[in-house]
Design a protein around this motif. Sequence first.
Motif, PDB file in Angstrom:
ATOM      1  N   LEU A  87      -5.808  -2.703  -3.563  1.00 29.23           N
ATOM      2  CA  LEU A  87      -4.784  -3.183  -4.493  1.00 29.23           C
ATOM      3  C   LEU A  87      -5.451  -3.685  -5.767  1.00 29.23           C
ATOM      4  CD1 LEU A  87      -2.679  -5.218  -1.907  1.00 29.23           C
ATOM      5  CD2 LEU A  87      -2.198  -2.919  -2.759  1.00 29.23           C
TER       6      LEU A  87
ATOM      7  N   CYS B 286       2.088 -13.761  -2.258  1.00 29.47           N
ATOM      8  CA  CYS B 286       2.957 -13.287  -1.179  1.00 29.47           C
ATOM      9  C   CYS B 286       2.563 -11.861  -0.825  1.00 29.47           C
ATOM     10  CB  CYS B 286       4.425 -13.330  -1.601  1.00 29.47           C
ATOM     11  SG  CYS B 286       4.873 -12.119  -2.846  1.00 29.47           S
ATOM     12  N   ASP B 287       3.230 -11.318   0.180  1.00 31.21           N
ATOM     13  CA  ASP B 287       2.951  -9.947   0.583  1.00 31.21           C
ATOM     14  C   ASP B 287       4.101  -9.016   0.264  1.00 31.21           C
ATOM     15  OD1 ASP B 287       0.636  -8.817   1.691  1.00 31.21           O
ATOM     16  OD2 ASP B 287       0.695 -10.246   3.343  1.00 31.21           O
ATOM     17  N   THR B 288       5.011  -9.480  -0.564  1.00 32.80           N
ATOM     18  CA  THR B 288       6.279  -8.773  -0.637  1.00 32.80           C
ATOM     19  C   THR B 288       6.784  -8.507  -2.059  1.00 32.80           C
ATOM     20  OG1 THR B 288       7.258 -10.958  -0.331  1.00 32.80           O
ATOM     21  CG2 THR B 288       7.143  -9.535   1.601  1.00 32.80           C
ATOM     22  N   THR B 289       5.939  -8.691  -3.068  1.00 36.26           N
ATOM     23  CA  THR B 289       6.335  -8.469  -4.467  1.00 36.26           C
ATOM     24  C   THR B 289       7.382  -9.479  -4.923  1.00 36.26           C
ATOM     25  OG1 THR B 289       6.130  -6.155  -3.867  1.00 36.26           O
ATOM     26  CG2 THR B 289       6.681  -6.573  -6.112  1.00 36.26           C
ATOM     27  N   ASN B 290       7.532 -10.579  -4.206  1.00 39.33           N
ATOM     28  CA  ASN B 290       8.566 -11.549  -4.567  1.00 39.33           C
ATOM     29  C   ASN B 290       8.106 -12.582  -5.571  1.00 39.33           C
ATOM     30  OD1 ASN B 290      10.977 -10.985  -3.101  1.00 39.33           O
ATOM     31  ND2 ASN B 290       9.866 -11.457  -1.240  1.00 39.33           N
TER      32      ASN B 290
ATOM     33  N   THR C 226       0.953 -11.703 -11.424  1.00 41.65           N
ATOM     34  CA  THR C 226       1.367 -10.920 -12.594  1.00 41.65           C
ATOM     35  C   THR C 226       0.233 -10.801 -13.620  1.00 41.65           C
ATOM     36  OG1 THR C 226       3.643 -11.657 -12.301  1.00 41.65           O
ATOM     37  CG2 THR C 226       3.075 -10.749 -14.454  1.00 41.65           C
TER      38      THR C 226
ATOM     39  N   VAL D 248       3.107  -6.505 -14.805  1.00 42.82           N
ATOM     40  CA  VAL D 248       3.215  -5.869 -13.483  1.00 42.82           C
ATOM     41  C   VAL D 248       2.725  -6.876 -12.450  1.00 42.82           C
ATOM     42  CG1 VAL D 248       2.820  -3.542 -14.377  1.00 42.82           C
ATOM     43  CG2 VAL D 248       0.883  -4.844 -13.516  1.00 42.82           C
ATOM     44  N   LYS D 249       3.210  -6.701 -11.229  1.00 42.13           N
ATOM     45  CA  LYS D 249       2.717  -7.530 -10.136  1.00 42.13           C
ATOM     46  C   LYS D 249       1.521  -6.791  -9.533  1.00 42.13           C
ATOM     47  CE  LYS D 249       7.158  -9.715  -9.603  1.00 42.13           C
ATOM     48  NZ  LYS D 249       8.248 -10.199  -8.747  1.00 42.13           N
TER      49      LYS D 249
ATOM     50  N   CYS E 216      -0.200  -7.036  -7.046  1.00 49.18           N
ATOM     51  CA  CYS E 216      -0.240  -6.761  -5.605  1.00 49.18           C
ATOM     52  C   CYS E 216       0.523  -5.487  -5.275  1.00 49.18           C
ATOM     53  CB  CYS E 216       0.349  -7.928  -4.819  1.00 49.18           C
ATOM     54  SG  CYS E 216       2.141  -8.073  -4.998  1.00 49.18           S
ATOM     55  N   SER E 217       1.249  -4.953  -6.258  1.00 52.94           N
ATOM     56  CA  SER E 217       2.070  -3.776  -5.995  1.00 52.94           C
ATOM     57  C   SER E 217       1.632  -2.580  -6.818  1.00 52.94           C
ATOM     58  CB  SER E 217       3.543  -4.084  -6.283  1.00 52.94           C
ATOM     59  OG  SER E 217       3.956  -5.139  -5.466  1.00 52.94           O
ATOM     60  N   VAL E 218       0.396  -2.658  -7.290  1.00 49.46           N
ATOM     61  CA  VAL E 218      -0.215  -1.557  -8.027  1.00 49.46           C
ATOM     62  C   VAL E 218      -1.562  -1.295  -7.353  1.00 49.46           C
ATOM     63  CG1 VAL E 218      -1.124  -0.818 -10.260  1.00 49.46           C
ATOM     64  CG2 VAL E 218       0.874  -2.320 -10.180  1.00 49.46           C
ATOM     65  N   LEU E 219      -1.897  -0.030  -7.177  1.00 48.15           N
ATOM     66  CA  LEU E 219      -3.209   0.299  -6.613  1.00 48.15           C
ATOM     67  C   LEU E 219      -4.253   0.239  -7.726  1.00 48.15           C
ATOM     68  CD1 LEU E 219      -2.106   3.414  -4.523  1.00 48.15           C
ATOM     69  CD2 LEU E 219      -2.628   1.125  -3.624  1.00 48.15           C
TER      70      LEU E 219
ATOM     71  N   GLN F  37      -4.512   3.276  -9.650  1.00 43.93           N
ATOM     72  CA  GLN F  37      -3.472   3.534 -10.649  1.00 43.93           C
ATOM     73  C   GLN F  37      -3.786   2.882 -11.995  1.00 43.93           C
ATOM     74  OE1 GLN F  37      -0.042   2.178  -8.141  1.00 43.93           O
ATOM     75  NE2 GLN F  37       0.748   4.215  -8.572  1.00 43.93           N
TER      76      GLN F  37
END
Lengths: 286, 164
Positions: free
Chosen positions: B22, B40-44, B49, B57-58, B60-63, B66
Motif C-alpha cells: 500500500l 483504520c483498515d476501511t478507508t473511513n 490522506t 487520496v487516502k 491506505c487505498s492506493v497501491l 499506482q
Amino acid sequence: MIPATFDYARPGTVEEACAALAEAGEDAKVLAGGQSLMPLLRLRLAYPDALIDLDRVAALREIRDEDGALFIGAMATHHQVMRDPLVRAHAPLIAKATATVADPAVRHRGTFGGALAHADPAGDLPAVALALDATFLAVSAERGEREIAAADFFVDWMTSALEPDEILVGVRVPKLGAGWGVHYEKFHRTAQAWAIVGVACAVRRERGAVEAARVALTNMGPTPVRAAEVEDFIAGRTVSESSFREAGERAAAGTSPPGDLHGSSEYRAHLARVLTARALTAAASA
Amino acid sequence: MPRVRVEVDGATYEDDVEPRLLLVHYLRDRLGKVGTPIGCDTTNCGACTVLMDGLSVKSCSVLAVQADGREITTVEGLGIDGVLHPLQRAFHEEHALQCGFCTPGMIMAALDLLRENADPSDEEIREGLEGNLCRCTGYQNIVRAVRRAAGEMRTPARDREVTP
C-alpha cells in the motif's frame, strides 16, 4: 491488514486490458478506482490471484455527447463526473447523487463504472442508473462488445451481469429532456456512510400535473429496485403533497429490504415510503 | 517485482515494490515518512490522506505501484526550512489538535479543500473534511483553524512562501 499477494497488470488500452483479464482467468479482479476493492483486499474478504488495473487506460475516462445520450467512460472519477458540464446539463441526477458518494478523497479515486460494476445495493449510483434506464457497455477479448440494460445488469447482492472475462467500458445514459426535475434523497447515519435507504427520482411536470416519474431505490433489496407502483400511481396526478405522500406509500411494495444494525427491514420499508414522498416533492419543485 | 519512480515531497525515489504494497506502507516503512499515520483498515478515517498529483487520496487505498510516475505530497512536505505552512500554524494556534492522530490527514484534506475553494464557509469546511474523523471530536477548532489558514493563504505575508 496487508492484502494477500496477487499478480498485477497495468494495461494502457482496453484491448490490452481484455487480453490481460482473459489470460489471468476466473480468479482475477478488475481494479478501477479501488475505493471499494482495496478495503476488501485489506480485510481479506477478497483475495484475487491477479489485479488488472485500469488506472492508465485513459480512453475509459472520457465523457462524451452522443446526440440523445451521454456516454460516461467507466473510469471517469466521481470527482470528474459531478463537475462535468455534460453530466450536469443532461444527467443532473447523476451529478447530484455522485456528490453524496463517500467523501472528496474517495471521489478523487473512485469511478462511475467501478461503483456500478461493484453492484453494492447500498451504493448510490446503481439505483440512479436504473432510474435513468442506462445501458451498460461490456467488452471481452473473446466475444467483443455487448450491451446490457440497467434492468438486467444488477443480478444479485454485489453481483453484476458482467462475465469474469468482461470489462465494463462505460455507460450510455439517455438525456433527460426539458421539463424534468430530479432529486436523490439519501438517508444515512453519518456524513460519509452508505445509504440506509436512498431514492433516486426524476419527475416530468406538465401544467401542474406529473406527466411521468422514474423512481429507483437504494438498499431495499439485494439489487437496486425500480419502484414501479409509485411510478404508475403518480403519473397523471396533480402536483400536491397528498399525491406524493400517497405515491410514497407504495414505495416498499415488492421489495425485500435487508435488516442489519442500521435498521430492520420494516424500518427500511418505512424509510422508503417517507423518503420517496420527499424525493418526489423535491424533484417536482427542482 | 514492479519498479516505481515516485516524487515524494520534492524528492524522487525509485524502488522495487510488491504489487500488494500500500502507498501508506511505502511512505512510512520504505521512505520513513512517518508523518502520515494509519488510522483504520476501511478507508473511513482519512488519517493517511496525502495529495497525489495535487488531489487528496487516502493512501491506505492506493497501491504503491499506482503512484508510479506520480507526485505525492505528505504533511512532511508542507513546511519550508522549518517554517510552518499556514495550515500547520493555524492548527497549532487554534488548538485544532488534541491527540493529534488525525491532524496530518485533516491538514492534507484541508489543503485540497482550499485549492478548490479559497474562502469556504464553515459548512463547506465541514463538508470538505467529511472523510476525516477526529476521535477526540475536536471539530470546532479544526474548522476554525481551516478558516484562519484560508484567510492567511489568500493574503500571504510577503516574506513567506506558500505552497502549493
